[in-house]
Design a protein around this motif. Structure first.
Motif, PDB file in Angstrom:
ATOM      1  N   GLY A  50       4.015  10.322  -6.856  1.00  0.00           N
ATOM      2  CA  GLY A  50       5.195  10.823  -7.735  1.00  0.00           C
ATOM      3  C   GLY A  50       4.497  10.979  -9.194  1.00  0.00           C
ATOM      4  O   GLY A  50       4.906  11.821  -9.736  1.00  0.00           O
ATOM      5  N   SER A  51       3.445  10.166  -9.594  1.00  0.00           N
ATOM      6  CA  SER A  51       2.879  10.325 -10.972  1.00  0.00           C
ATOM      7  C   SER A  51       1.934  11.561 -10.794  1.00  0.00           C
ATOM      8  O   SER A  51       1.997  12.283 -12.018  1.00  0.00           O
ATOM      9  CB  SER A  51       2.088   9.082 -11.239  1.00  0.00           C
ATOM     10  OG  SER A  51       0.854   8.996 -10.538  1.00  0.00           O
ATOM     11  N   GLN A  52       1.482  11.891  -9.779  1.00  0.00           N
ATOM     12  CA  GLN A  52       0.700  13.168  -9.834  1.00  0.00           C
ATOM     13  C   GLN A  52       1.682  14.516  -9.703  1.00  0.00           C
ATOM     14  O   GLN A  52       1.344  15.470 -10.285  1.00  0.00           O
ATOM     15  CB  GLN A  52      -0.328  13.269  -8.430  1.00  0.00           C
ATOM     16  CG  GLN A  52      -1.487  12.484  -8.737  1.00  0.00           C
ATOM     17  CD  GLN A  52      -2.414  12.633  -7.535  1.00  0.00           C
ATOM     18  OE1 GLN A  52      -2.108  13.529  -6.667  1.00  0.00           O
ATOM     19  NE2 GLN A  52      -3.459  12.143  -7.826  1.00  0.00           N
ATOM     20  N   LEU A  53       2.881  14.161  -9.061  1.00  0.00           N
ATOM     21  CA  LEU A  53       3.758  15.509  -9.126  1.00  0.00           C
ATOM     22  C   LEU A  53       4.291  15.793 -10.428  1.00  0.00           C
ATOM     23  O   LEU A  53       4.342  16.696 -10.846  1.00  0.00           O
ATOM     24  CB  LEU A  53       4.639  15.064  -8.088  1.00  0.00           C
ATOM     25  CG  LEU A  53       4.184  15.391  -6.540  1.00  0.00           C
ATOM     26  CD1 LEU A  53       5.532  14.992  -5.734  1.00  0.00           C
ATOM     27  CD2 LEU A  53       4.001  16.924  -6.238  1.00  0.00           C
ATOM     28  N   VAL A  54       4.510  14.469 -11.000  1.00  0.00           N
ATOM     29  CA  VAL A  54       5.082  14.661 -12.428  1.00  0.00           C
ATOM     30  C   VAL A  54       4.108  15.337 -13.379  1.00  0.00           C
ATOM     31  O   VAL A  54       4.329  16.085 -14.234  1.00  0.00           O
ATOM     32  CB  VAL A  54       5.564  13.436 -12.683  1.00  0.00           C
ATOM     33  CG1 VAL A  54       6.210  13.310 -14.294  1.00  0.00           C
ATOM     34  CG2 VAL A  54       6.978  12.857 -11.975  1.00  0.00           C
ATOM     35  N   SER A  55       2.960  14.483 -13.516  1.00  0.00           N
ATOM     36  CA  SER A  55       1.901  14.967 -14.553  1.00  0.00           C
ATOM     37  C   SER A  55       1.038  16.470 -14.082  1.00  0.00           C
ATOM     38  O   SER A  55       1.057  17.193 -14.938  1.00  0.00           O
ATOM     39  CB  SER A  55       0.874  14.015 -14.673  1.00  0.00           C
ATOM     40  OG  SER A  55       0.030  13.709 -13.301  1.00  0.00           O
TER      41      SER A  55
ATOM     42  N   ILE B  35       1.000  -1.006  -0.005  1.00  0.00           N
ATOM     43  CA  ILE B  35       0.132   0.054  -0.027  1.00  0.00           C
ATOM     44  C   ILE B  35       0.826   1.258  -0.086  1.00  0.00           C
ATOM     45  O   ILE B  35       0.534   2.285  -0.736  1.00  0.00           O
ATOM     46  CB  ILE B  35      -1.039  -0.145   1.368  1.00  0.00           C
ATOM     47  CG1 ILE B  35      -1.997  -1.046   1.014  1.00  0.00           C
ATOM     48  CG2 ILE B  35      -1.679   1.225   1.377  1.00  0.00           C
ATOM     49  CD1 ILE B  35      -2.832  -1.367   2.124  1.00  0.00           C
ATOM     50  N   THR B  36       1.877   1.069   0.871  1.00  0.00           N
ATOM     51  CA  THR B  36       2.901   2.491   0.834  1.00  0.00           C
ATOM     52  C   THR B  36       3.498   2.466  -0.690  1.00  0.00           C
ATOM     53  O   THR B  36       3.595   3.679  -0.893  1.00  0.00           O
ATOM     54  CB  THR B  36       3.745   2.170   2.019  1.00  0.00           C
ATOM     55  OG1 THR B  36       3.233   1.944   3.241  1.00  0.00           O
ATOM     56  CG2 THR B  36       4.546   3.579   2.005  1.00  0.00           C
ATOM     57  N   LEU B  37       3.843   1.508  -1.107  1.00  0.00           N
ATOM     58  CA  LEU B  37       4.574   1.596  -2.410  1.00  0.00           C
ATOM     59  C   LEU B  37       3.712   2.077  -3.437  1.00  0.00           C
ATOM     60  O   LEU B  37       3.952   3.008  -4.264  1.00  0.00           O
ATOM     61  CB  LEU B  37       5.029   0.333  -2.800  1.00  0.00           C
ATOM     62  CG  LEU B  37       5.757   0.206  -4.259  1.00  0.00           C
ATOM     63  CD1 LEU B  37       7.163   1.252  -4.267  1.00  0.00           C
ATOM     64  CD2 LEU B  37       6.020  -1.251  -4.663  1.00  0.00           C
ATOM     65  N   LEU B  38       2.280   1.867  -3.358  1.00  0.00           N
ATOM     66  CA  LEU B  38       1.528   2.128  -4.419  1.00  0.00           C
ATOM     67  C   LEU B  38       1.177   3.543  -4.267  1.00  0.00           C
ATOM     68  O   LEU B  38       0.997   4.365  -5.208  1.00  0.00           O
ATOM     69  CB  LEU B  38       0.116   1.104  -4.320  1.00  0.00           C
ATOM     70  CG  LEU B  38       0.248  -0.085  -4.858  1.00  0.00           C
ATOM     71  CD1 LEU B  38      -1.025  -0.927  -4.552  1.00  0.00           C
ATOM     72  CD2 LEU B  38       0.546  -0.062  -6.257  1.00  0.00           C
ATOM     73  N   ILE B  39       0.864   3.974  -3.047  1.00  0.00           N
ATOM     74  CA  ILE B  39       0.641   5.280  -2.572  1.00  0.00           C
ATOM     75  C   ILE B  39       1.691   6.434  -3.092  1.00  0.00           C
ATOM     76  O   ILE B  39       1.463   7.476  -3.768  1.00  0.00           O
ATOM     77  CB  ILE B  39       0.285   5.537  -1.218  1.00  0.00           C
ATOM     78  CG1 ILE B  39      -1.136   5.112  -0.852  1.00  0.00           C
ATOM     79  CG2 ILE B  39       0.066   7.050  -0.763  1.00  0.00           C
ATOM     80  CD1 ILE B  39      -1.505   4.892   0.395  1.00  0.00           C
ATOM     81  N   CYS B  40       2.941   6.033  -2.984  1.00  0.00           N
ATOM     82  CA  CYS B  40       4.188   6.633  -3.372  1.00  0.00           C
ATOM     83  C   CYS B  40       4.271   6.690  -4.854  1.00  0.00           C
ATOM     84  O   CYS B  40       4.595   7.800  -5.389  1.00  0.00           O
ATOM     85  CB  CYS B  40       5.372   6.113  -2.599  1.00  0.00           C
ATOM     86  SG  CYS B  40       5.448   6.285  -0.810  1.00  0.00           S
ATOM     87  N   MET B  41       3.844   5.606  -5.487  1.00  0.00           N
ATOM     88  CA  MET B  41       3.843   5.867  -6.934  1.00  0.00           C
ATOM     89  C   MET B  41       2.951   6.866  -7.446  1.00  0.00           C
ATOM     90  O   MET B  41       3.134   7.536  -8.403  1.00  0.00           O
ATOM     91  CB  MET B  41       3.705   4.432  -7.547  1.00  0.00           C
ATOM     92  CG  MET B  41       4.892   3.497  -7.316  1.00  0.00           C
ATOM     93  SD  MET B  41       4.679   1.901  -7.682  1.00  0.00           S
ATOM     94  CE  MET B  41       3.564   1.849  -9.468  1.00  0.00           C
ATOM     95  N   LEU B  42       1.738   6.565  -6.755  1.00  0.00           N
ATOM     96  CA  LEU B  42       0.636   7.722  -7.091  1.00  0.00           C
ATOM     97  C   LEU B  42       0.965   9.296  -6.774  1.00  0.00           C
ATOM     98  O   LEU B  42       0.704   9.953  -7.832  1.00  0.00           O
ATOM     99  CB  LEU B  42      -0.727   7.295  -6.400  1.00  0.00           C
ATOM    100  CG  LEU B  42      -1.832   8.269  -6.648  1.00  0.00           C
ATOM    101  CD1 LEU B  42      -2.553   8.069  -8.126  1.00  0.00           C
ATOM    102  CD2 LEU B  42      -3.216   7.754  -5.655  1.00  0.00           C
TER     103      LEU B  42
END
Length: 118
Positions: free
Chosen positions: A19-24, A10-17
């Motif tokens: 990161g993707s929101q910060l990039v996009s 869950i932590t990994l998935l939220i961190c990926m989310l």
């Protein structure tokens, strides 16, 4: 061990989310950071408890440090979740609390600039 794997996932998935929101979009919602911190603390609590149990199997006493760290991380995780739920119940409007990021800013600059604007 199941709790550790699930919390870590869950932590990994939220961190990926995040990161993707910060990039996009160059924005991330505060609640996502809050939930990521809670999930990471839950994973840390499970890891510390597993270390304590492994030491306990070896010496019959365990490790007081890891047992106390496990309990502390679990308590902080529970407090974060409780505060998030209480904030939502008290009328916290979720769409209004977005952290925006200038692509040229570092994470430290971002946090300091947003903390200075109450």
């Amino acid at each position: 061990s199941v709790s550790l794997l699930l919390s870590s996932l869950i932590t990994l998935l939220i961190c990926m989310l995040i990161g993707s929101q910060l990039v996009s979009k160059h924005t991330v919602h505060v609640a996502l950071l809050w939930v990521a911190a809670a999930a990471a603390l839950d994973a840390a609590s499970s890891l510390c408890e597993l270390i304590h149990i492994k030491v306990y199997q070896g010496n019959g006493v365990g490790s007081y440090l890891f047992d106390a760290l496990s309990a502390h991380a679990e308590a902080v995780c529970d407090a974060l979740v409780m505060l998030l739920l209480l904030s939502i119940a008290a009328g916290w409007t979720l769409p209004s609390d977005m952290l925006s990021m200038n692509p040229n800013q570092s994470v430290v600059q971002l946090l300091l600039s947003d903390l200075s604007k109450p």
